[in-house]
Design an enzyme around this catalytic site. Structure first.
Site, short mmCIF file in Angstrom:
data_model
loop_
_atom_site.label_atom_id
_atom_site.label_comp_id
_atom_site.label_asym_id
_atom_site.label_seq_id
_atom_site.Cartn_x
_atom_site.Cartn_y
_atom_site.Cartn_z
N GLU A 141 -33.18 70.94 42.36
CA GLU A 141 -34.04 69.80 42.69
C GLU A 141 -35.29 70.27 43.42
O GLU A 141 -35.28 71.29 44.11
CB GLU A 141 -33.28 68.84 43.61
CG GLU A 141 -32.30 67.96 42.90
CD GLU A 141 -32.97 66.89 42.08
OE1 GLU A 141 -33.27 65.82 42.60
OE2 GLU A 141 -33.23 67.16 40.89
N ARG A 142 -36.34 69.48 43.31
CA ARG A 142 -37.52 69.72 44.14
C ARG A 142 -37.21 69.20 45.54
O ARG A 142 -36.55 68.18 45.69
CB ARG A 142 -38.74 68.98 43.57
CG ARG A 142 -39.08 69.40 42.16
CD ARG A 142 -39.98 68.36 41.48
NE ARG A 142 -40.18 68.71 40.07
CZ ARG A 142 -39.36 68.34 39.09
NH1 ARG A 142 -38.29 67.63 39.37
NH2 ARG A 142 -39.61 68.69 37.85
N LYS A 171 -34.47 59.22 35.20
CA LYS A 171 -33.08 59.65 35.41
C LYS A 171 -32.69 59.52 36.89
O LYS A 171 -31.65 58.96 37.21
CB LYS A 171 -32.89 61.11 34.96
CG LYS A 171 -33.09 61.35 33.48
CD LYS A 171 -32.73 62.75 33.05
CE LYS A 171 -33.62 63.81 33.65
NZ LYS A 171 -35.00 63.76 33.18
#
Length: 472
Positions: free
Chosen positions: A196-197, A170
């Site tokens: 998000e990381r 993705k």
């Protein structure tokens, strides 16, 4: 004179900060008592040393009590501490100064560069544009990615969802879209990372800098380690920035959201903390409303368009999950990523039979494009049915006509793969941008059996169809 001094005194009273007192702290939920003034819903309150703990009012419990969710960690907050009412909602910076920068939910730069200068600050809470201002024209938004442009055309000013489980590509697809947007449409890209990381954020920033597209882009992150209130609001901050470029600068904006599921997840956490009754599968009862408030602001107006591409994590690859179902209803195109195609090395790993677009009708894309897309789907669907027979009896047992279908389908599957600019450093293959006309021409010629003398591998990871002849 008496009247003048009274006016000055009243003005001072109206602008002075009001203070409340912390009654209780339960994780991110804070109850605050105010004596003679009750802050409105969505008002930002500040507490702690130098106001480093930021709380957003979520509900008014009675005439003196409010309940808020902290957008920052609540360490150090205790009962009896003073809380300042800022008198306004959360605000985001807008203007040309935000381009090439990376921000958190409060509009503070997090890219280790000098402080932001020359930006205007606006509330993150806006109503969607009225119907009278919306454009009724349907236009195609070309991405330069063959499979998307031919089978799942995107709408300018529309919303497209990238559905897929973990690790099917993705984020890679989103970064490729940013690269192509700047090169092809001369628009502004805004990337919003929800949950998000930090590794992904750093990689994206470095990759965009290396690709030279950072000057036309802004990034906003609400990271995975941040409280749910921060992750829930980061989408509104990004939209406020996108609306500025659409309405004030009259430019087209590509808004990429990774990942809209984490927005729903943050709302679910907040709902649980606030003590609301959960609905199906533990989701918040207000999920539909919260998602609509965010999604309806993304639209095509008389001044410009915000085209949005949103990654949607699908829990356990189950497309009937309420989060996926609610997101589907807002989208004009659904791009479903397939783990099976990814394992076969067919990138982008988009499932052409499960993906669909409202734009793929003959009235919008034209008769030729529509007929080619339908023929491709028919060929791939027939091949899917024949796979079981091939697995059991072998290719030789098929009729001559069925064998032709298999050859066409396998050529099409490989022709619809494409090397990306953003993966050049990993794959060693130079990225390719393919126009819609070139992609349609290639598919049409494959369907007419023009390339039966070529091996399947000649179609794999190429740009336009002419490259088949040059591939060893």
């Amino acid at each position: 004179m008496a009247n003048q001094s009274e006016t000055v005194e009243n003005n001072q009273l109206s602008t002075r900060p009001y203070y409340g007192t912390v009654l209780s702290v339960r994780g991110s939920v804070v109850d605050i008592w105010f004596k003679d003034h009750l802050p409105a819903i969505y008002t930002i309150l500040k507490a702690g040393e130098a106001g480093h703990i930021i709380i957003e009012v979520q509900s008014q419990l009675n005439q003196n009590h409010v309940r808020g969710i902290a957008l920052t960690p609540t360490q150090g907050l205790a009962r009896g501490m003073a809380v300042e009412d800022t008198g306004g909602p959360l605000k985001a910076p807008v203007g040309k100064a935000i381009l090439s920068r990376m921000f958190n939910v409060f509009g503070e730069p997090i890219d280790h560069r000098p402080a932001l200068e020359g930006a205007e600050w606006r509330s993150v809470h806006h109503p969607p544009p009225p119907l009278g201002r919306r454009s009724t024209q349907s236009e195609i938004f070309e991405t330069g990615i063959k499979l998307i442009d031919v089978l799942v055309p995107l709408e300018r000013g529309g919303k497209a969802g990238l559905f897929g489980g973990a690790g099917v590509g993705k984020t890679v697809l989103l970064t490729e879209m940013i690269h192509n947007m700047v090169g092809r449409h001369q628009g502004v890209s805004i990337f919003c990372g929800i949950g998000e990381r930090c590794r992904e954020g750093e990689e994206l920033y470095s990759g965009m800098k290396a690709a030279g597209v950072l000057p036309d882009m802004a990034m906003i992150f609400g990271q995975m380690n941040e409280p749910p209130g921060s992750r829930f609001r980061v989408g509104h901050t990004a939209l406020t920035m996108a609306e500025y470029f659409r309405d004030d600068e009259q430019r087209d904006v590509l808004l990429l959201i990774d990942n809209i599921f984490r927005f729903i997840q943050a709302g679910m956490e907040m709902s649980g903390l606030m003590g609301q009754m959960p609905s199906r599968l533990g989701y918040q009862p207000t999920m539909g409303t919260e998602l609509a408030q965010l999604e309806e602001r993304i639209s095509n107006t008389d001044t410009g368009a915000i085209t949005s591409i949103q990654a949607v994590y699908v829990p356990a690859d189950d497309l009937t999950d309420p989060a996926a179902v609610h997101t589907f209803s807002h989208l004009s195109a659904s791009i479903v990523l397939s783990r099976k195609r990814a394992s076969e090395g067919l990138f982008p790993a988009i499932d052409p039979l499960q993906s669909n677009s409202k734009m793929a009708g003959p009235g919008i894309v034209g008769e030729r494009h529509y007929n080619i897309a339908q023929e491709i789907r028919r060929t791939l669907a027939q091949y899917e049915e024949l796979k079981d027979i091939i697995a059991m009896l072998g290719l030789e047992q098929l009729s001559v006509e069925d064998r032709k279908v298999v050859v066409r389908a396998r050529q099409l599957e490989r022709f619809l793969t494409q090397p990306f600019f953003t993966t050049e450093q990993f794959s060693g293959m130079k990225g390719k941008l393919v126009s819609l006309e070139e992609a349609l021409d290639g598919c049409e010629r494959i369907l007419k059996d023009e390339f039966n003398d070529f091996t399947e591998s000649a179609f794999y990871m190429i740009g336009n169809i002419e490259e088949v002849k040059n591939k060893p």
